[in-house]
Write a protein that holds these residues in place. Structure first.
Motif, PDB file in Angstrom:
ATOM      1  N   ILE A   1     -52.783 -26.549   8.753  1.00 29.04           N
ATOM      2  CA  ILE A   1     -53.686 -26.832   9.780  1.00 29.04           C
ATOM      3  C   ILE A   1     -54.520 -25.513  10.068  1.00 29.04           C
ATOM      4  O   ILE A   1     -54.023 -24.523   9.648  1.00 29.04           O
ATOM      5  CB  ILE A   1     -53.075 -27.413  10.989  1.00 29.04           C
ATOM      6  CG1 ILE A   1     -54.316 -28.078  11.705  1.00 29.04           C
ATOM      7  CG2 ILE A   1     -52.448 -26.485  11.639  1.00 29.04           C
ATOM      8  CD1 ILE A   1     -53.777 -28.842  13.079  1.00 29.04           C
ATOM      9  N   ASP A   2     -55.668 -25.608  10.066  1.00 31.68           N
ATOM     10  CA  ASP A   2     -56.575 -24.404  10.532  1.00 31.68           C
ATOM     11  C   ASP A   2     -56.451 -24.365  11.862  1.00 31.68           C
ATOM     12  O   ASP A   2     -56.422 -25.381  12.683  1.00 31.68           O
ATOM     13  CB  ASP A   2     -57.977 -24.472   9.885  1.00 31.68           C
ATOM     14  CG  ASP A   2     -58.915 -25.639  10.404  1.00 31.68           C
ATOM     15  OD1 ASP A   2     -58.924 -25.806  11.580  1.00 31.68           O
ATOM     16  OD2 ASP A   2     -59.513 -26.342   9.557  1.00 31.68           O
TER      17      ASP A   2
ATOM     18  N   LEU B   1     -55.562 -40.103  11.931  1.00 29.51           N
ATOM     19  CA  LEU B   1     -55.569 -38.741  11.812  1.00 29.51           C
ATOM     20  C   LEU B   1     -54.501 -38.761  10.418  1.00 29.51           C
ATOM     21  O   LEU B   1     -55.113 -37.878   9.585  1.00 29.51           O
ATOM     22  CB  LEU B   1     -54.874 -38.005  12.758  1.00 29.51           C
ATOM     23  CG  LEU B   1     -55.631 -37.529  13.915  1.00 29.51           C
ATOM     24  CD1 LEU B   1     -54.701 -37.178  15.184  1.00 29.51           C
ATOM     25  CD2 LEU B   1     -56.745 -36.638  13.626  1.00 29.51           C
TER      26      LEU B   1
ATOM     27  N   GLU C   1     -56.473 -26.347  17.785  1.00 29.88           N
ATOM     28  CA  GLU C   1     -56.838 -26.182  19.197  1.00 29.88           C
ATOM     29  C   GLU C   1     -57.454 -27.536  19.658  1.00 29.88           C
ATOM     30  O   GLU C   1     -56.939 -28.191  20.562  1.00 29.88           O
ATOM     31  CB  GLU C   1     -57.884 -25.061  19.231  1.00 29.88           C
ATOM     32  CG  GLU C   1     -58.201 -24.982  20.505  1.00 29.88           C
ATOM     33  CD  GLU C   1     -59.168 -23.865  20.913  1.00 29.88           C
ATOM     34  OE1 GLU C   1     -59.526 -23.574  21.928  1.00 29.88           O
ATOM     35  OE2 GLU C   1     -59.695 -23.076  19.913  1.00 29.88           O
ATOM     36  N   GLU C   2     -58.114 -28.335  18.595  1.00 30.10           N
ATOM     37  CA  GLU C   2     -58.653 -29.752  19.163  1.00 30.10           C
ATOM     38  C   GLU C   2     -57.370 -30.425  19.230  1.00 30.10           C
ATOM     39  O   GLU C   2     -57.268 -31.158  20.236  1.00 30.10           O
ATOM     40  CB  GLU C   2     -59.354 -30.333  17.680  1.00 30.10           C
ATOM     41  CG  GLU C   2     -60.751 -29.625  17.840  1.00 30.10           C
ATOM     42  CD  GLU C   2     -61.510 -30.442  16.739  1.00 30.10           C
ATOM     43  OE1 GLU C   2     -61.334 -31.347  16.487  1.00 30.10           O
ATOM     44  OE2 GLU C   2     -62.050 -29.353  16.058  1.00 30.10           O
ATOM     45  N   VAL C   3     -56.285 -30.415  18.611  1.00 27.69           N
ATOM     46  CA  VAL C   3     -55.151 -31.210  18.819  1.00 27.69           C
ATOM     47  C   VAL C   3     -54.404 -30.990  19.983  1.00 27.69           C
ATOM     48  O   VAL C   3     -53.929 -32.056  20.626  1.00 27.69           O
ATOM     49  CB  VAL C   3     -53.999 -31.132  17.491  1.00 27.69           C
ATOM     50  CG1 VAL C   3     -52.758 -31.690  17.762  1.00 27.69           C
ATOM     51  CG2 VAL C   3     -54.761 -31.771  16.117  1.00 27.69           C
TER      52      VAL C   3
ATOM     53  N   VAL D   1     -47.722 -32.491  12.933  1.00 28.61           N
ATOM     54  CA  VAL D   1     -48.472 -31.552  12.476  1.00 28.61           C
ATOM     55  C   VAL D   1     -48.097 -30.368  11.403  1.00 28.61           C
ATOM     56  O   VAL D   1     -47.028 -29.753  11.983  1.00 28.61           O
ATOM     57  CB  VAL D   1     -49.577 -30.836  13.390  1.00 28.61           C
ATOM     58  CG1 VAL D   1     -50.419 -30.102  12.731  1.00 28.61           C
ATOM     59  CG2 VAL D   1     -50.289 -31.797  14.416  1.00 28.61           C
TER      60      VAL D   1
ATOM     61  N   THR E   1     -58.543 -26.700  14.336  1.00 31.39           N
ATOM     62  CA  THR E   1     -58.278 -28.315  14.444  1.00 31.39           C
ATOM     63  C   THR E   1     -57.018 -28.221  15.191  1.00 31.39           C
ATOM     64  O   THR E   1     -56.759 -28.996  16.060  1.00 31.39           O
ATOM     65  CB  THR E   1     -58.017 -28.521  12.879  1.00 31.39           C
ATOM     66  OG1 THR E   1     -58.986 -28.473  11.896  1.00 31.39           O
ATOM     67  CG2 THR E   1     -57.550 -30.163  13.058  1.00 31.39           C
TER      68      THR E   1
ATOM     69  N   ASP F   1     -57.039 -39.879   7.600  1.00 27.80           N
ATOM     70  CA  ASP F   1     -58.145 -38.971   7.264  1.00 27.80           C
ATOM     71  C   ASP F   1     -57.586 -37.576   6.672  1.00 27.80           C
ATOM     72  O   ASP F   1     -58.337 -36.989   5.842  1.00 27.80           O
ATOM     73  CB  ASP F   1     -58.998 -38.656   8.435  1.00 27.80           C
ATOM     74  CG  ASP F   1     -59.691 -39.773   9.029  1.00 27.80           C
ATOM     75  OD1 ASP F   1     -59.963 -40.695   8.083  1.00 27.80           O
ATOM     76  OD2 ASP F   1     -60.068 -39.562  10.195  1.00 27.80           O
ATOM     77  N   ASP F   2     -56.487 -37.158   7.205  1.00 28.39           N
ATOM     78  CA  ASP F   2     -56.102 -35.906   6.381  1.00 28.39           C
ATOM     79  C   ASP F   2     -54.304 -35.851   6.460  1.00 28.39           C
ATOM     80  O   ASP F   2     -53.809 -35.070   7.132  1.00 28.39           O
ATOM     81  CB  ASP F   2     -56.234 -34.777   7.348  1.00 28.39           C
ATOM     82  CG  ASP F   2     -56.303 -33.516   6.751  1.00 28.39           C
ATOM     83  OD1 ASP F   2     -55.704 -33.124   5.713  1.00 28.39           O
ATOM     84  OD2 ASP F   2     -56.913 -32.456   7.124  1.00 28.39           O
TER      85      ASP F   2
END
Length: 130
Positions: A98-99, A71, A104-106, A93, A102, A74-75
């Motif tokens: 962050i959008d 992670l 929500e995924e985290v 984070v 993303t 990558d970003d």
């Protein structure tokens, strides 16, 4: 850009989550295990990060250190770590970068890492059938 309200709404939307505070900062638990938390940077963190130091990051568990490293690689504008978390399966984070999807995924991944196995399995299976 997302807010702390978004973090809380997503975290509380997961099964059996309790919102609490730890040392005056927001924290979310499942099965008495924390999976995400408000993590202000400490003096040593700011010194280690230098100009890169953001304000008010959220901390979240990840499955393992390999996922964490991927992670960050990558970003790095969104995900980072500090020496305090070296070797620990958690990521920091930047909410300002962050959008919402993303985030929500985290948070879902963090919840899955810490939820009781039976609860995580049931939730995952129910989500697939939706």
């Amino acid at each position: 850009m997302v807010s702390w309200d978004d973090v809380g709404r997503i975290a509380r939307g997961l099964p059996e989550v309790a919102e609490d505070s730890s040392r005056g900062y927001l924290a979310w638990q499942v099965g008495k295990k924390g999976f995400a938390w408000e993590r202000p940077l400490r003096k040593g963190d700011v010194e280690a990060l230098g100009a890169r130091a953001p304000t008010g990051p959220v901390g979240a568990y990840v499955p393992d250190v390999g996922v964490k490293d991927a992670l960050v690689a990558d970003d790095p504008a969104v995900f980072f770590t500090t020496p305090h978390f070296r070797g620990f399966p958690a990521i920091l984070v930047e909410l300002d970068r962050i959008d919402l999807p993303t985030l929500e995924e985290v948070l879902v991944e963090a919840w899955l890492c810490r939820a009781p196995k039976r609860l995580a399995k049931t939730w995952t299976e129910n989500r697939r059938t939706m």
